[in-house]
Design a protein around this motif. Sequence first.
Motif, PDB file in Angstrom:
ATOM      1  N   PHE A 146       0.827  -1.213   0.000  1.00  0.00           N
ATOM      2  CA  PHE A 146       0.000   0.000   0.000  1.00  0.00           C
ATOM      3  C   PHE A 146       0.865   1.268   0.000  1.00  0.00           C
ATOM      4  N   SER A 147       0.250   2.364  -0.453  1.00  0.00           N
ATOM      5  CA  SER A 147       0.960   3.647  -0.557  1.00  0.00           C
ATOM      6  C   SER A 147       1.460   4.105   0.806  1.00  0.00           C
ATOM      7  N   ARG A 148       2.654   4.650   0.818  1.00  0.00           N
ATOM      8  CA  ARG A 148       3.353   4.966   2.060  1.00  0.00           C
ATOM      9  C   ARG A 148       2.647   6.065   2.860  1.00  0.00           C
ATOM     10  N   VAL A 149       2.561   5.847   4.161  1.00  0.00           N
ATOM     11  CA  VAL A 149       1.985   6.827   5.081  1.00  0.00           C
ATOM     12  C   VAL A 149       3.106   7.454   5.904  1.00  0.00           C
ATOM     13  N   ALA A 150       2.749   8.431   6.719  1.00  0.00           N
ATOM     14  CA  ALA A 150       3.761   9.161   7.479  1.00  0.00           C
ATOM     15  C   ALA A 150       4.501   8.275   8.478  1.00  0.00           C
ATOM     16  N   GLU A 151       3.803   7.296   9.067  1.00  0.00           N
ATOM     17  CA  GLU A 151       4.424   6.397  10.043  1.00  0.00           C
ATOM     18  C   GLU A 151       4.164   4.946   9.621  1.00  0.00           C
ATOM     19  N   PRO A 152       4.906   4.467   8.635  1.00  0.00           N
ATOM     20  CA  PRO A 152       4.630   3.136   8.076  1.00  0.00           C
ATOM     21  C   PRO A 152       4.772   1.987   9.068  1.00  0.00           C
ATOM     22  N   LEU A 153       5.703   2.088  10.001  1.00  0.00           N
ATOM     23  CA  LEU A 153       5.898   0.985  10.943  1.00  0.00           C
ATOM     24  C   LEU A 153       4.641   0.725  11.774  1.00  0.00           C
ATOM     25  N   LYS A 154       3.889   1.780  12.059  1.00  0.00           N
ATOM     26  CA  LYS A 154       2.663   1.605  12.834  1.00  0.00           C
ATOM     27  C   LYS A 154       1.580   0.888  12.030  1.00  0.00           C
ATOM     28  N   LEU A 155       1.695   0.954  10.701  1.00  0.00           N
ATOM     29  CA  LEU A 155       0.693   0.319   9.849  1.00  0.00           C
ATOM     30  C   LEU A 155       1.040  -1.138   9.527  1.00  0.00           C
ATOM     31  N   LEU A 156       2.274  -1.545   9.780  1.00  0.00           N
ATOM     32  CA  LEU A 156       2.706  -2.891   9.392  1.00  0.00           C
ATOM     33  C   LEU A 156       1.839  -4.012   9.986  1.00  0.00           C
ATOM     34  N   PRO A 157       1.418  -3.941  11.255  1.00  0.00           N
ATOM     35  CA  PRO A 157       0.561  -5.025  11.764  1.00  0.00           C
ATOM     36  C   PRO A 157      -0.739  -5.183  10.962  1.00  0.00           C
ATOM     37  N   ARG A 158      -1.323  -4.062  10.548  1.00  0.00           N
ATOM     38  CA  ARG A 158      -2.538  -4.130   9.732  1.00  0.00           C
ATOM     39  C   ARG A 158      -2.232  -4.724   8.356  1.00  0.00           C
ATOM     40  N   ILE A 159      -1.103  -4.350   7.777  1.00  0.00           N
ATOM     41  CA  ILE A 159      -0.708  -4.899   6.478  1.00  0.00           C
ATOM     42  C   ILE A 159      -0.470  -6.405   6.596  1.00  0.00           C
ATOM     43  N   ALA A 160       0.174  -6.813   7.675  1.00  0.00           N
ATOM     44  CA  ALA A 160       0.408  -8.247   7.904  1.00  0.00           C
ATOM     45  C   ALA A 160      -0.916  -8.995   8.000  1.00  0.00           C
ATOM     46  N   GLU A 161      -1.870  -8.403   8.673  1.00  0.00           N
ATOM     47  CA  GLU A 161      -3.194  -9.015   8.823  1.00  0.00           C
ATOM     48  C   GLU A 161      -3.881  -9.190   7.471  1.00  0.00           C
ATOM     49  N   ILE A 162      -3.710  -8.205   6.592  1.00  0.00           N
ATOM     50  CA  ILE A 162      -4.294  -8.273   5.250  1.00  0.00           C
ATOM     51  C   ILE A 162      -3.574  -9.318   4.399  1.00  0.00           C
ATOM     52  N   LEU A 163      -2.269  -9.395   4.557  1.00  0.00           N
ATOM     53  CA  LEU A 163      -1.475 -10.326   3.755  1.00  0.00           C
ATOM     54  C   LEU A 163      -1.705 -11.790   4.136  1.00  0.00           C
ATOM     55  N   GLU A 164      -1.992 -12.064   5.387  1.00  0.00           N
ATOM     56  CA  GLU A 164      -2.066 -13.454   5.853  1.00  0.00           C
ATOM     57  C   GLU A 164      -3.015 -14.328   5.031  1.00  0.00           C
ATOM     58  N   PRO A 165      -4.283 -13.922   4.793  1.00  0.00           N
ATOM     59  CA  PRO A 165      -5.140 -14.776   3.973  1.00  0.00           C
ATOM     60  C   PRO A 165      -4.684 -14.863   2.517  1.00  0.00           C
ATOM     61  N   MET A 166      -4.026 -13.818   2.030  1.00  0.00           N
ATOM     62  CA  MET A 166      -3.504 -13.854   0.664  1.00  0.00           C
ATOM     63  C   MET A 166      -2.370 -14.866   0.570  1.00  0.00           C
ATOM     64  N   VAL A 167      -1.505 -14.854   1.566  1.00  0.00           N
ATOM     65  CA  VAL A 167      -0.388 -15.805   1.606  1.00  0.00           C
ATOM     66  C   VAL A 167      -0.918 -17.235   1.748  1.00  0.00           C
ATOM     67  N   ALA A 168      -1.956 -17.415   2.572  1.00  0.00           N
ATOM     68  CA  ALA A 168      -2.533 -18.750   2.750  1.00  0.00           C
ATOM     69  C   ALA A 168      -3.090 -19.279   1.432  1.00  0.00           C
ATOM     70  N   LEU A 169      -3.785 -18.419   0.692  1.00  0.00           N
ATOM     71  CA  LEU A 169      -4.332 -18.832  -0.613  1.00  0.00           C
ATOM     72  C   LEU A 169      -3.209 -19.177  -1.585  1.00  0.00           C
ATOM     73  N   ALA A 170      -2.184 -18.323  -1.636  1.00  0.00           N
ATOM     74  CA  ALA A 170      -1.057 -18.589  -2.532  1.00  0.00           C
ATOM     75  C   ALA A 170      -0.353 -19.883  -2.146  1.00  0.00           C
TER      76      ALA A 170
END
Length: 304
Positions: free
Chosen positions: A153-177
């Motif tokens: 996703f497009s970079r935000v001012a504090e990306p490290l704080k968003l990483l847990p949410r990104i990981a949560e979104i990626l998990e089902p995608m990774v499981a499907l792959a």
Amino acid sequence: MTRRELLVAPLAAGPVLAGRRVDRSRISAITDEIARSPAEAIAFAKQHGLTRLELRGVPGGKASYHFLPEAELRAAAREFAASGIRVSFLNTGLLKFPLPGTVPVRQKDETPEARAKRIARDEAQFERRMDDLRKAIQAAHILGADKVRVFTFSRVAEPLKLLPRIAEILEPMVALAGKEKVYLLVENEGSCNVATCAETAELMKMVPSKYLGINWDAQNGAALKEIPFPDGYNLLPRKRIGNVQIKGRSVLDYPQRLDWKAIFSAMAKDGYKGCFGLETHIFGPELIDKSHQSMKEILRLVES
């Protein structure tokens, strides 16, 4: 040599023998930057003795390979196979847009109407992310690839704080792959929330699946003051690197030039067995010529 030296010598030599030496068989290139048509891309590969190519957009066209109709994909796969070319990596734009509810740091000035349209477009992309992933996986299967690029996703001012949410979104995608035996490789991209090697390493900790890996573009963290090698590279989990991309400016006579001979050597010692793909990125009328120059220099480095 003493008995102790004889015993220690094999241990010292171990890392050197850990990986397979980087040679021409592991060099690839993104077709839409080396040619103006698929046929020209194949001709480029033959001219330089390459057996692998990376795919993104169809050269000379506007469509991305992973969005092509199945019949066109199968025709492309047959053309590559008939030419002795294997697809090393399928570059997609999956998750390369603002995560709904976040504010990108590179956001342009927008009218209220334009902003509303963009937000609606972003939300629609987010909602169909699993469907787009299924299309990418199907395309990878047809093309004979097992690695697909994704972003964060497009970079935000504090990306490290968003990483847990990104990981949560990626998990089902990774499981499907993973069920399809396809690896999703996160690219460290300057415009996205994972841009540096440090950010890449943090995300890998949050999603430990072997089906989520790294597409390392060594030059992409430079805009954030990262020293790509050895500093950035030393932060990466070695076993998670699935593909590497090389910018033309990093091998030619530009200020961005990197010591790729040292990088090749270090990665071979660390056990990396994947490919290195040229992404020229020197745009304008000289793009194709710079692609040839870049490839010649890459091959000189791996064969010297």
